[in-house]
Scaffold this motif. Structure first.
Motif, PDB file in Angstrom:
ATOM      1  N   ALA A  91       0.814  -1.217   0.000  1.00 44.07           N
ATOM      2  CA  ALA A  91       0.000   0.000   0.000  1.00 44.07           C
ATOM      3  C   ALA A  91       0.847   1.265   0.000  1.00 44.07           C
ATOM      4  O   ALA A  91       0.424   2.302  -0.515  1.00 44.07           O
ATOM      5  CB  ALA A  91      -0.942  -0.001   1.204  1.00 44.07           C
ATOM      6  N   MET A  92       2.054   1.193   0.568  1.00 44.73           N
ATOM      7  CA  MET A  92       2.920   2.366   0.625  1.00 44.73           C
ATOM      8  C   MET A  92       3.646   2.618  -0.689  1.00 44.73           C
ATOM      9  O   MET A  92       3.976   3.766  -1.014  1.00 44.73           O
ATOM     10  CB  MET A  92       3.941   2.196   1.757  1.00 44.73           C
ATOM     11  CG  MET A  92       3.336   2.199   3.143  1.00 44.73           C
ATOM     12  SD  MET A  92       2.726   3.813   3.653  1.00 44.73           S
ATOM     13  CE  MET A  92       4.263   4.702   3.832  1.00 44.73           C
ATOM     14  N   PHE A  93       3.907   1.554  -1.448  1.00 37.89           N
ATOM     15  CA  PHE A  93       4.722   1.699  -2.651  1.00 37.89           C
ATOM     16  C   PHE A  93       3.966   1.367  -3.933  1.00 37.89           C
ATOM     17  O   PHE A  93       4.585   1.194  -4.981  1.00 37.89           O
ATOM     18  CB  PHE A  93       5.963   0.806  -2.545  1.00 37.89           C
ATOM     19  CG  PHE A  93       6.845   1.146  -1.384  1.00 37.89           C
ATOM     20  CD1 PHE A  93       7.707   2.220  -1.441  1.00 37.89           C
ATOM     21  CD2 PHE A  93       6.797   0.397  -0.214  1.00 37.89           C
ATOM     22  CE1 PHE A  93       8.522   2.541  -0.362  1.00 37.89           C
ATOM     23  CE2 PHE A  93       7.611   0.711   0.864  1.00 37.89           C
ATOM     24  CZ  PHE A  93       8.479   1.788   0.800  1.00 37.89           C
ATOM     25  N   CYS A  94       2.650   1.274  -3.850  1.00 33.55           N
ATOM     26  CA  CYS A  94       1.838   0.963  -5.020  1.00 33.55           C
ATOM     27  C   CYS A  94       0.771   2.043  -5.184  1.00 33.55           C
ATOM     28  O   CYS A  94       0.098   2.409  -4.217  1.00 33.55           O
ATOM     29  CB  CYS A  94       1.184  -0.411  -4.879  1.00 33.55           C
ATOM     30  SG  CYS A  94       0.160  -0.882  -6.285  1.00 33.55           S
ATOM     31  N   VAL A 141      -7.177   0.345  -6.466  1.00 31.65           N
ATOM     32  CA  VAL A 141      -7.882  -0.798  -5.893  1.00 31.65           C
ATOM     33  C   VAL A 141      -7.127  -1.325  -4.672  1.00 31.65           C
ATOM     34  O   VAL A 141      -7.731  -1.627  -3.631  1.00 31.65           O
ATOM     35  CB  VAL A 141      -8.062  -1.911  -6.949  1.00 31.65           C
ATOM     36  CG1 VAL A 141      -8.771  -3.113  -6.342  1.00 31.65           C
ATOM     37  CG2 VAL A 141      -8.837  -1.388  -8.137  1.00 31.65           C
ATOM     38  N   ILE A 142      -5.807  -1.413  -4.776  1.00 30.47           N
ATOM     39  CA  ILE A 142      -4.983  -1.864  -3.651  1.00 30.47           C
ATOM     40  C   ILE A 142      -5.131  -0.909  -2.474  1.00 30.47           C
ATOM     41  O   ILE A 142      -5.279  -1.331  -1.318  1.00 30.47           O
ATOM     42  CB  ILE A 142      -3.510  -1.970  -4.074  1.00 30.47           C
ATOM     43  CG1 ILE A 142      -3.332  -3.062  -5.122  1.00 30.47           C
ATOM     44  CG2 ILE A 142      -2.625  -2.238  -2.864  1.00 30.47           C
ATOM     45  CD1 ILE A 142      -3.539  -4.459  -4.617  1.00 30.47           C
ATOM     46  N   LEU A 143      -5.122   0.383  -2.742  1.00 29.33           N
ATOM     47  CA  LEU A 143      -5.205   1.367  -1.659  1.00 29.33           C
ATOM     48  C   LEU A 143      -6.577   1.360  -1.001  1.00 29.33           C
ATOM     49  O   LEU A 143      -6.685   1.495   0.223  1.00 29.33           O
ATOM     50  CB  LEU A 143      -4.884   2.756  -2.208  1.00 29.33           C
ATOM     51  CG  LEU A 143      -3.450   2.931  -2.735  1.00 29.33           C
ATOM     52  CD1 LEU A 143      -3.240   4.341  -3.237  1.00 29.33           C
ATOM     53  CD2 LEU A 143      -2.432   2.589  -1.660  1.00 29.33           C
ATOM     54  N   VAL A 144      -7.631   1.200  -1.778  1.00 30.16           N
ATOM     55  CA  VAL A 144      -8.981   1.128  -1.203  1.00 30.16           C
ATOM     56  C   VAL A 144      -9.109  -0.128  -0.334  1.00 30.16           C
ATOM     57  O   VAL A 144      -9.689  -0.090   0.767  1.00 30.16           O
ATOM     58  CB  VAL A 144     -10.044   1.154  -2.313  1.00 30.16           C
ATOM     59  CG1 VAL A 144     -11.421   0.811  -1.750  1.00 30.16           C
ATOM     60  CG2 VAL A 144     -10.081   2.515  -2.971  1.00 30.16           C
ATOM     61  N   LEU A 145      -8.580  -1.243  -0.802  1.00 33.07           N
ATOM     62  CA  LEU A 145      -8.604  -2.470  -0.003  1.00 33.07           C
ATOM     63  C   LEU A 145      -7.808  -2.293   1.281  1.00 33.07           C
ATOM     64  O   LEU A 145      -8.217  -2.778   2.351  1.00 33.07           O
ATOM     65  CB  LEU A 145      -8.032  -3.635  -0.819  1.00 33.07           C
ATOM     66  CG  LEU A 145      -8.902  -4.172  -1.962  1.00 33.07           C
ATOM     67  CD1 LEU A 145      -8.135  -5.216  -2.748  1.00 33.07           C
ATOM     68  CD2 LEU A 145     -10.203  -4.753  -1.423  1.00 33.07           C
ATOM     69  N   GLY A 193       4.702  -5.344 -13.156  1.00 35.03           N
ATOM     70  CA  GLY A 193       4.037  -4.138 -13.638  1.00 35.03           C
ATOM     71  C   GLY A 193       2.542  -4.261 -13.800  1.00 35.03           C
ATOM     72  O   GLY A 193       1.911  -3.377 -14.389  1.00 35.03           O
ATOM     73  N   SER A 194       1.959  -5.327 -13.258  1.00 33.55           N
ATOM     74  CA  SER A 194       0.514  -5.523 -13.414  1.00 33.55           C
ATOM     75  C   SER A 194      -0.308  -4.626 -12.496  1.00 33.55           C
ATOM     76  O   SER A 194      -1.522  -4.491 -12.698  1.00 33.55           O
ATOM     77  CB  SER A 194       0.159  -6.990 -13.146  1.00 33.55           C
ATOM     78  OG  SER A 194       0.801  -7.838 -14.075  1.00 33.55           O
ATOM     79  N   LEU A 195       0.321  -4.048 -11.473  1.00 36.95           N
ATOM     80  CA  LEU A 195      -0.405  -3.197 -10.535  1.00 36.95           C
ATOM     81  C   LEU A 195      -0.116  -1.711 -10.753  1.00 36.95           C
ATOM     82  O   LEU A 195      -0.513  -0.878  -9.935  1.00 36.95           O
ATOM     83  CB  LEU A 195      -0.043  -3.576  -9.086  1.00 36.95           C
ATOM     84  CG  LEU A 195      -0.383  -5.015  -8.669  1.00 36.95           C
ATOM     85  CD1 LEU A 195       0.035  -5.257  -7.223  1.00 36.95           C
ATOM     86  CD2 LEU A 195      -1.875  -5.294  -8.841  1.00 36.95           C
ATOM     87  N   LYS A 196       0.552  -1.388 -11.857  1.00 37.74           N
ATOM     88  CA  LYS A 196       0.858   0.014 -12.124  1.00 37.74           C
ATOM     89  C   LYS A 196      -0.404   0.768 -12.534  1.00 37.74           C
ATOM     90  O   LYS A 196      -1.284   0.230 -13.193  1.00 37.74           O
ATOM     91  CB  LYS A 196       1.911   0.130 -13.224  1.00 37.74           C
ATOM     92  CG  LYS A 196       3.316  -0.229 -12.784  1.00 37.74           C
ATOM     93  CD  LYS A 196       4.312   0.028 -13.901  1.00 37.74           C
ATOM     94  CE  LYS A 196       5.729  -0.275 -13.462  1.00 37.74           C
ATOM     95  NZ  LYS A 196       6.707  -0.039 -14.547  1.00 37.74           N
ATOM     96  N   PHE A 197      -0.438   2.035 -12.113  1.00 31.40           N
ATOM     97  CA  PHE A 197      -1.548   2.906 -12.517  1.00 31.40           C
ATOM     98  C   PHE A 197      -1.022   4.329 -12.559  1.00 31.40           C
ATOM     99  O   PHE A 197      -0.389   4.805 -11.606  1.00 31.40           O
ATOM    100  CB  PHE A 197      -2.714   2.807 -11.536  1.00 31.40           C
ATOM    101  CG  PHE A 197      -3.942   3.564 -11.987  1.00 31.40           C
ATOM    102  CD1 PHE A 197      -4.854   2.982 -12.845  1.00 31.40           C
ATOM    103  CD2 PHE A 197      -4.170   4.857 -11.546  1.00 31.40           C
ATOM    104  CE1 PHE A 197      -5.982   3.671 -13.271  1.00 31.40           C
ATOM    105  CE2 PHE A 197      -5.287   5.562 -11.959  1.00 31.40           C
ATOM    106  CZ  PHE A 197      -6.195   4.961 -12.825  1.00 31.40           C
TER     107      PHE A 197
END
Length: 292
Positions: free
Chosen positions: A23-26, A30-34, A241-245
């Motif tokens: 959560a700190m480095f992404c 969606v990851i941050l909301v979760l 790189g699948s979680l990049k936004f």
């Protein structure tokens, strides 16, 4: 029945590192909301309706952080309106909201961490690797409540002596400075006394042995393996790189390939795992009480 806080301190500490790291480095929303949902849920499961002021403070901080970025950053291609000849863009607003979610989620996780990881648990984790660091952390945690209580005692004594005047801002400031000076002197003196006491007891003269009531059981090993595996999947998805936004100059699309979905699902399970454990314990406890 064991709640999440009753697991081995090393396992609990590693879990908090695993859940806050992605959560700190992404920047994936969606990851941050979760992360935020899992942190708030766990905090509510542990504390119930208490700490209302903390929730209000976090909400105000969220609003401030979300609004600061579009006011100072004017990047982005979608202009919402112009304020003082400066464009306010949709991308900057969404980036500010995303950053605010990350910060508030981290604060909620850290708040739960400080509630669970008491001084004896920190000593258990760091004592074998660095006794001096463990002692420093333990003494720091011990002095925080002592400092607060001594400040309240000193302020009450000053008021009893009539050194505070009502509706006088200057006198209040001078009184608080006087209290601060007294408490700092007390803290330094207390530290010297503690150091002399430890030296008289032979601290640092030889290798120390330690006693701990914490043991690594089967459930602790299972939880460590599960959280480690979930964290590993998230790291693999992020490394590929699948979680990049991206937010600038225009919003990018969320990736929905199998690696991205696996990373998101695993992080969701990781974020809500302690809440599920505690809720399962509460349900079982209530069932046992109803049968008694």
């Amino acid at each position: 029945m064991r709640s999440f806080s009753e697991f081995n301190p090393a396992v609990v500490f590693l879990y908090f590192m695993f859940v806050t790291g992605p959560a700190m480095f992404c920047s994936n929303p969606v990851i941050l909301v979760l992360s935020l949902a899992g942190a708030v849920t766990f905090f509510l499961v542990r504390n119930g309706s208490a700490h209302l002021k903390s929730h209000l403070g976090f909400f105000l901080l969220f609003v401030i952080l979300a609004l600061i970025n579009p006011l100072i950053s004017h990047n982005g291609v979608t202009v919402l309106f112009v304020l003082n000849n400066n464009p306010v863009t949709l991308e900057a607003l969404l980036y500010g909201i995303n950053s605010a979610v990350m910060v508030i989620a981290a604060l909620y996780w850290l708040r739960s961490l400080t509630q669970i990881m008491t001084g004896d648990r920190l000593m258990y984790i760091f004592g074998r690797f660095s006794p001096k660091l463990a002692l420093l952390i333990s003494m720091t945690l011990r002095f925080v409540p002592l400092f607060s209580r001594q400040t309240a005692k000193t302020r009450n004594a000053q008021k009893a002596l009539g050194l505070y005047k009502d509706d006088n801002i200057i006198d209040t400031i001078l009184g608080d400075m006087r209290v601060y000076s007294i408490v700092i002197t007390w803290a330094l003196e207390n530290g010297i006394i503690t150091a002399d006491s430890m030296s008289a007891r032979g601290y640092g003269t030889g290798r120390r042995t330690s006693f701990s009531v914490f043991r690594m059981g089967l459930r602790d090993v299972i939880l460590l393996i599960v959280t480690g595996a979930l964290f590993a999947v998230c790291c693999i998805a992020a490394a590929q790189g699948s979680l990049k936004f991206g937010f600038y100059p225009a919003l990018s699309r969320l990736q929905t390939d199998s690696t991205a979905l696996a990373g998101i699902i695993c992080y969701g399970v990781l974020a809500f795992l302690p809440s599920v454990i505690d809720m399962e314990v509460n349900i079982r406890w209530n069932l046992l009480r109803s049968r008694a």
